[in-house]
Design an enzyme around this catalytic site. Structure first.
Site, mmCIF file in Angstrom:
data_model
loop_
_atom_site.group_PDB
_atom_site.id
_atom_site.type_symbol
_atom_site.label_atom_id
_atom_site.label_comp_id
_atom_site.label_asym_id
_atom_site.label_seq_id
_atom_site.Cartn_x
_atom_site.Cartn_y
_atom_site.Cartn_z
ATOM 1 N N ASP A 1 -3.726 9.215 -16.060
ATOM 2 C CA ASP A 1 -3.849 9.383 -14.616
ATOM 3 C C ASP A 1 -4.293 8.048 -14.036
ATOM 4 O OD1 ASP A 1 -4.514 9.949 -11.996
ATOM 5 O OD2 ASP A 1 -5.663 11.751 -12.462
ATOM 6 N N VAL A 2 -3.392 7.383 -13.295
ATOM 7 C CA VAL A 2 -3.696 6.028 -12.824
ATOM 8 C C VAL A 2 -4.802 5.991 -11.781
ATOM 9 C CG1 VAL A 2 -1.381 5.186 -13.344
ATOM 10 C CG2 VAL A 2 -1.890 6.035 -11.033
ATOM 11 N N ASN B 1 4.549 1.382 -11.622
ATOM 12 C CA ASN B 1 5.521 2.175 -10.897
ATOM 13 C C ASN B 1 4.987 3.475 -10.307
ATOM 14 O OD1 ASN B 1 8.326 3.334 -10.324
ATOM 15 N ND2 ASN B 1 7.595 4.735 -11.923
ATOM 16 N N TYR C 1 2.182 6.588 3.186
ATOM 17 C CA TYR C 1 3.084 5.907 2.264
ATOM 18 C C TYR C 1 3.368 4.481 2.749
ATOM 19 C CZ TYR C 1 7.049 5.189 -0.890
ATOM 20 O OH TYR C 1 7.904 4.698 -1.864
ATOM 21 N N LYS D 1 2.271 0.968 0.903
ATOM 22 C CA LYS D 1 3.313 0.062 0.414
ATOM 23 C C LYS D 1 3.217 -1.314 1.085
ATOM 24 C CE LYS D 1 5.109 2.682 -2.685
ATOM 25 N NZ LYS D 1 4.975 2.335 -4.119
#
Length: 258
Positions: free
Chosen positions: A68-69, A95, A163, A167
């Site tokens: 789990d990042v 990713n 999002y 980003k």
């Protein structure tokens, strides 16, 4: 697509791919395995990762690790497993990512916002930090980090503030890490993807909100093209770097989202 160890110039190199169980991560992992890399396949669920390893027919060149990042200890364990199994790390494809429901900005909850920030930004930082720790200490020193940005790092879609914000932040993270990595021979770049054909983009072909308020069907491209792009970026010598690479469906809305 399967390439046996020893048959390519990348034989013996080690890559780690987060979010490797589906979509872009799967395509990149298969491309790297096909080019002779030993690859750590990381994700929250082991079953899809095992399926990728089996599809590649890579045998012991593929290592599946549930991680789990968003959790610092889980990320440390992931990179520790990589070094324990393969001895080093040459390429990180950073990713793993997440989005929020496409609701009106004023209706977005703090929990929905935070979940996207935790995965797309904090998770990416934790993986970059751990990769730095490994790459600066290994011999030969250095390596390459490829962060997954997005077309949304430059142009937003309607109702996409968490999002899009994360980003955009990934772009700053990439630039800063590229600068800080120089002294350790760590090259850091970013791939910005537009409308690769995955489960997540299936809705594009049914119609998605456009900037003018209408619904529009958008073209997509084969996700394997993204895998080829990641493989290309990974193949460069460390004295060359693709800082930003945009790969997108040719006719998708981008500039002006129209």
């Amino acid at each position: 697509m399967t390439t046996q160890t020893g048959q390519t110039g990348q034989s013996g190199k080690v890559a780690l791919v987060t979010g490797a169980g589906s979509g872009v991560g799967r395509a990149a992992a298969l491309a790297l395995l096909g080019d002779g890399y030993r690859v750590v396949l990381a994700g929250r669920r082991a079953e899809p990762l095992q399926a990728v390893a089996q599809a590649a027919g890579a045998g012991d060149r593929a290592l599946v690790v549930s991680a789990d990042v968003t959790q610092e200890a889980s990320v440390a364990q992931l990179f520790g497993r990589c070094v324990q199994a393969f001895g080093r790390l040459d390429v990180l494809f950073n990713n793993a990512g997440s989005g929020a429901p496409g609701v009106l900005l004023e209706e977005l909850t703090l929990a929905q916002w935070q979940q996207v920030v935790d995965v797309n930004l904090t998770g990416m930082f934790l993986c970059v930090r751990e990769a730095f720790r490994v790459m600066k200490a290994q011999d030969p020193r250095g390596g390459r980090i490829i962060n997954n940005g997005s077309i949304s790092a430059y142009a937003p879609r309607p109702n996409s503030i968490p999002y899009t914000a994360t980003k955009h932040a990934v772009g700053g993270l990439t630039k800063s890490a590229a600068l800080d990595g120089r002294k350790y021979d760590i090259a850091v770049g970013q791939i910005d993807i537009g409308n690769a054909s995955t489960v997540m983009t299936a809705r594009m072909q049914e119609g998605v909100p456009q900037a003018n308020g209408e619904l529009g069907v958008e073209p997509v491209m084969d996700v394997d093209i993204v895998g080829q792009s990641v493989r290309y970026m990974a193949s460069l010598p460390l004295d060359a770097n693709v800082l930003f690479h945009t790969v997108m469906a040719t006719k998708m809305p981008y500039i002006g989202r129209g």
